[in-house]
Design a protein around this motif. Structure first.
Motif, mmCIF file in Angstrom:
data_model
loop_
_atom_site.group_PDB
_atom_site.id
_atom_site.type_symbol
_atom_site.label_atom_id
_atom_site.label_comp_id
_atom_site.label_asym_id
_atom_site.label_seq_id
_atom_site.Cartn_x
_atom_site.Cartn_y
_atom_site.Cartn_z
ATOM 1 N N GLY A 115 -12.526 -5.252 13.480
ATOM 2 C CA GLY A 115 -11.484 -6.072 14.086
ATOM 3 C C GLY A 115 -10.268 -6.183 13.189
ATOM 4 N N SER A 116 -9.309 -6.980 13.596
ATOM 5 C CA SER A 116 -8.055 -7.100 12.852
ATOM 6 C C SER A 116 -8.222 -7.994 11.627
ATOM 7 N N VAL A 117 -7.356 -7.783 10.657
ATOM 8 C CA VAL A 117 -7.380 -8.605 9.447
ATOM 9 C C VAL A 117 -7.119 -10.063 9.795
ATOM 10 N N SER A 118 -6.189 -10.303 10.695
ATOM 11 C CA SER A 118 -5.853 -11.686 11.059
ATOM 12 C C SER A 118 -7.044 -12.404 11.680
ATOM 13 N N SER A 119 -7.812 -11.704 12.531
ATOM 14 C CA SER A 119 -8.978 -12.345 13.138
ATOM 15 C C SER A 119 -10.062 -12.623 12.103
ATOM 16 N N TRP A 141 -4.157 -8.112 -1.768
ATOM 17 C CA TRP A 141 -2.858 -8.004 -1.097
ATOM 18 C C TRP A 141 -1.906 -9.132 -1.471
ATOM 19 N N LEU A 142 -2.325 -9.978 -2.379
ATOM 20 C CA LEU A 142 -1.466 -11.069 -2.866
ATOM 21 C C LEU A 142 -0.929 -11.917 -1.723
ATOM 22 N N LEU A 143 -1.812 -12.282 -0.791
ATOM 23 C CA LEU A 143 -1.366 -12.994 0.404
ATOM 24 C C LEU A 143 -0.806 -14.374 0.092
ATOM 25 N N ASP A 144 -1.178 -14.952 -1.057
ATOM 26 C CA ASP A 144 -0.603 -16.247 -1.412
ATOM 27 C C ASP A 144 0.896 -16.133 -1.662
ATOM 28 N N LYS A 145 1.356 -14.939 -2.023
ATOM 29 C CA LYS A 145 2.791 -14.725 -2.230
ATOM 30 C C LYS A 145 3.507 -14.346 -0.938
ATOM 31 N N ARG A 179 -21.889 0.377 -2.655
ATOM 32 C CA ARG A 179 -20.996 -0.751 -2.375
ATOM 33 C C ARG A 179 -20.467 -0.647 -0.951
ATOM 34 N N LEU A 180 -20.167 -1.810 -0.399
ATOM 35 C CA LEU A 180 -19.504 -1.861 0.900
ATOM 36 C C LEU A 180 -18.003 -1.742 0.682
ATOM 37 N N SER A 181 -17.357 -0.879 1.436
ATOM 38 C CA SER A 181 -15.910 -0.682 1.318
ATOM 39 C C SER A 181 -15.229 -1.082 2.616
ATOM 40 N N ILE A 182 -14.136 -1.804 2.484
ATOM 41 C CA ILE A 182 -13.347 -2.238 3.630
ATOM 42 C C ILE A 182 -12.092 -1.385 3.690
ATOM 43 N N ASN A 183 -11.960 -0.630 4.749
ATOM 44 C CA ASN A 183 -10.814 0.252 4.889
ATOM 45 C C ASN A 183 -9.804 -0.374 5.845
ATOM 46 N N ALA A 184 -8.581 -0.518 5.367
ATOM 47 C CA ALA A 184 -7.482 -1.021 6.198
ATOM 48 C C ALA A 184 -6.280 -0.128 5.921
ATOM 49 N N TYR A 192 3.620 -3.597 -0.858
ATOM 50 C CA TYR A 192 3.391 -2.495 -1.783
ATOM 51 C C TYR A 192 4.029 -2.713 -3.155
ATOM 52 N N PRO A 193 5.302 -3.118 -3.249
ATOM 53 C CA PRO A 193 5.888 -3.326 -4.587
ATOM 54 C C PRO A 193 5.122 -4.367 -5.396
ATOM 55 N N ALA A 194 4.708 -5.451 -4.733
ATOM 56 C CA ALA A 194 3.969 -6.496 -5.446
ATOM 57 C C ALA A 194 2.595 -6.004 -5.881
ATOM 58 N N ILE A 195 1.934 -5.226 -5.026
ATOM 59 C CA ILE A 195 0.612 -4.685 -5.361
ATOM 60 C C ILE A 195 0.720 -3.753 -6.574
ATOM 61 N N MET A 196 1.730 -2.899 -6.576
ATOM 62 C CA MET A 196 1.881 -1.960 -7.678
ATOM 63 C C MET A 196 2.209 -2.702 -8.972
ATOM 64 N N ALA A 197 3.032 -3.745 -8.886
ATOM 65 C CA ALA A 197 3.386 -4.507 -10.084
ATOM 66 C C ALA A 197 2.182 -5.257 -10.631
ATOM 67 N N ALA A 198 1.353 -5.799 -9.740
ATOM 68 C CA ALA A 198 0.184 -6.566 -10.161
ATOM 69 C C ALA A 198 -0.991 -5.680 -10.535
ATOM 70 N N ARG A 199 -0.895 -4.380 -10.226
ATOM 71 C CA ARG A 199 -1.948 -3.404 -10.514
ATOM 72 C C ARG A 199 -3.259 -3.759 -9.824
ATOM 73 N N THR A 200 -3.170 -4.370 -8.642
ATOM 74 C CA THR A 200 -4.383 -4.689 -7.906
ATOM 75 C C THR A 200 -4.952 -3.428 -7.273
ATOM 76 N N SER A 201 -6.237 -3.466 -6.979
ATOM 77 C CA SER A 201 -6.918 -2.289 -6.457
ATOM 78 C C SER A 201 -6.553 -2.052 -4.992
ATOM 79 N N LEU A 202 -6.375 -0.789 -4.641
ATOM 80 C CA LEU A 202 -6.131 -0.439 -3.244
ATOM 81 C C LEU A 202 -7.443 -0.307 -2.473
ATOM 82 N N VAL A 203 -8.552 -0.247 -3.198
ATOM 83 C CA VAL A 203 -9.871 -0.144 -2.571
ATOM 84 C C VAL A 203 -10.483 -1.535 -2.486
ATOM 85 N N LEU A 204 -10.839 -1.946 -1.284
ATOM 86 C CA LEU A 204 -11.426 -3.271 -1.071
ATOM 87 C C LEU A 204 -12.944 -3.110 -1.029
#
Length: 584
Positions: A115-119, A141-145, A179-184, A192-204
């Protein structure tokens, strides 16, 4: 009676599998036997004598799959005290067979729609698995920002793959941790700019905890591990031992220092046994500390008026020391080390000449340390090392019981955890990271170890002898450093300036309390470049001025301002500072 039968059964089973690991079971048995009967105690003692006799003839080998499985039996017995009930699931997640998904490879091209991320975010208060997905998505995804981000059109799907192997020969796929992987795939471009700056993982990813590995007939290797209120210092010591014993010269050598590893004669060090500042013994093994001063007062600094007192046994009184320094001294003692280098204690802070000499030796100080402690969990020296003492780090681990399986969101890897810290924004800490061979990071999430070959942490069971074919989830997620480079046998044109740009670029985006420290705080790096590439015949004074490479000045002069940072010229005011030329 039931306890005795269990003990005897465990001993019989373990002796058939591996006598080495049986020592863990036997020690546990002996502790319990004291409270049972004399007859049963005699039986157990007899068993222990047999086991110890055989154990002397057995060589420890971590590459055996059967060894891992026996250790898992012990782990399972220790951890299966958790009686947390299953979390409720939504209608979509209730249809999933998580055991089967983790047992078999479920490739990405056969991923199951969720299903959708929002749901999923909306269901996180009602469904345990949606709660795990929400947790990893919010962090990655730094959703708090980005609280108003539209996620309604982004779909998620679930797949499962093995996450590496620490054994040789490689077992069958079903014996490997999954491991369980979540693909979105359709992530919002705004993040994207914030993710790259924070060096967070693209693999969930979501991991299975070690206490459930036995349900799949697997060793605990690479499964999740519970992070306690305090760090297990014995585990940290094990990390250091695995590196020192298994990596050999790879993690011992420092390419720019060559064979001359002797410390400068003017170097001082803290003796944590005698509690005094002493001249560094030649070729001594010592630990270094990297931390944030944070504007804290000078009452604990070494100065001209207290240096003599602090140079006598017992002269270092920790009463006025901030928590970061107190904890670091305690940690070094607990790890069985004696010497610790701390800038505010080992440098006479009100002696300009002494400070200048010591600052220009930082490449030797950090490059020569056995390991460096990074206090990356606070904002000043007043903050403790998170997890060294009780109640110094709030729990960060998110664990849910889903269909009888303990699942958790892996804590951030080292590079991500450090990027979340105030420590990573400070200018002086940059070269302290880049030049150290072994690093122990204390962060708000957990403690990490990184060397040239491996990365270990509290929340993943990844301890093993280093094998060239081994893989694990953290292997390429470290903070990195300059010690990975090797002394160049041949330097192609422009190579030294490329390495200069690689070293200096990230540094210039960091902050300094005293702006005029901009050159001093990177001197160790420019010293390394001069010595390693033999620029100016290896003399830093002939190859760098004002932080600029004189041997490649035509290239160094074409630096450009980063448009993402404020355009401001640094101040150079301060005692002993000369005016900057316009080209610098």
């Amino acid at each position: 009676m039931r306890s005795l039968q269990y003990i005897q059964s465990s001993l019989l089973t373990a002796s058939a599998r591996c006598l080495e690991t049986l020592s863990l079971v036997s020690a546990h048995s002996l502790a319990l036997a004291g409270g049972i009967g004399g007859c049963f105690a005699g039986i157990l003692v007899l068993w222990l004598l047999v086991v110890r006799k055989h154990k002397a003839n057995v060589t420890s080998d971590r590459t055996s799959e059967s060894d891992s499985l026996i250790q898992d039996d012990q782990t399972r017995n220790d951890l299966q005290r958790d009686h947390t009930p299953d979390a409720p699931l939504c209608s979509i997640c209730a249809q999933l067979d998580f055991y089967q998904i983790l047992l078999d490879d479920l490739p990405r091209d056969k991923a199951i729609p969720l299903g959708s991320v929002s749901s999923i975010l909306k269901k996180s208060d009602q469904c345990g698995f949606c709660r795990l997905i929400s947790s990893v998505v919010r962090r990655a995804w730094l959703l708090d920002k980005f609280p108003h981000l539209d996620l309604s059109g982004i779909e998620c799907e679930l797949f499962s793959l093995d996450c590496g192997c620490l054994l040789e020969p490689t077992p069958k796929p079903k014996k490997l941790c999954h491991r369980l992987s979540i693909n979105a795939p359709d992530r919002p471009r705004e993040i994207y700019p914030a993710i790259m700056a924070a060096r967070t993982s693209l693999v969930l990813e979501i991991q299975l905890m070690e206490e459930d590995a036995f349900k799949f007939g697997r060793p605990t290797d690479l499964h999740g591990r519970r992070v306690n209120d305090t760090v297990d210092v014995g585990l940290v010591k094990k990390w250091l031992g695995l590196c020192e014993e298994g990596h050999g010269d790879i993690c011992e050598s420092v390419w720019w220092m060559g064979d001359n590893r002797s410390l400068p004669g003017f170097m001082r060090i803290v003796d944590v046994v005698s509690m005094a500042i002493v001249p560094a013994p030649p070729a001594c093994r010592y630990v270094a500390l990297s931390y944030i001063w944070g504007g804290i007062g000078a009452e604990y600094w070494t100065a001209k008026d207290n240096f003599a007192e602090r140079s006598t046994p017992g002269g270092l009184n920790m009463t006025n020391f901030p928590d970061t320094i107190i904890d670091s001294i305690q940690l070094v003692r607990q790890l069985g080390e004696r010497y610790l280098w701390i800038d505010t204690l080992c440098i006479i802070q009100d002696d300009i000449e002494d400070k200048t000499i010591q600052i220009h030796a930082m490449d030797s100080i950090y490059g020569g340390s056995y390991f460096t402690i990074y206090a990356a969990g606070g904002t000043s020296a007043r903050d403790p090392l998170p997890g060294l003492r009780p109640r110094t780090r709030p729990p960060q681990q998110h664990i849910e019981v889903v269909q009888g399986l303990h699942l958790s969101v892996p804590l951030p890897p080292p590079i991500e955890a450090l990027n979340l810290s105030a420590w990573s924004t400070r200018g002086w800490t940059y070269q302290e990271l880049m030049l150290s061979r072994r690093r122990i990071y204390f962060t708000g999430q957990q403690v990490y170890f990184e060397c040239k070959c491996d990365i270990f942490c509290e929340d993943v069971v990844a301890e093993s002898k280093f094998l060239s074919s081994s893989t694990q989830p953290l292997r390429y997620k470290g903070a990195g450093n300059y010690t990975y480079l090797r002394k160049p046998t041949h330097t192609p044109p422009g190579q030294s300036v490329m390495d200069y740009m690689y070293a200096i670029g990230p540094y210039t985006r960091r902050n300094l309390t005293v702006e005029s420290d901009i050159v001093d705080a990177i001197t160790a790096m420019t010293n390394v470049l001069a010595k390693g590439f033999e620029l100016g015949r290896g003399d830093p004074a002939k190859s760098f001025q004002f932080g600029m490479s004189l041997t490649d000045l035509e290239h160094a002069l074409v630096w450009q301002h980063d448009p993402r940072t404020p355009r401001a010229r640094r101040s150079i005011t301060g005692e002993g500072k000369s005016a900057w030329p316009s080209w610098a």
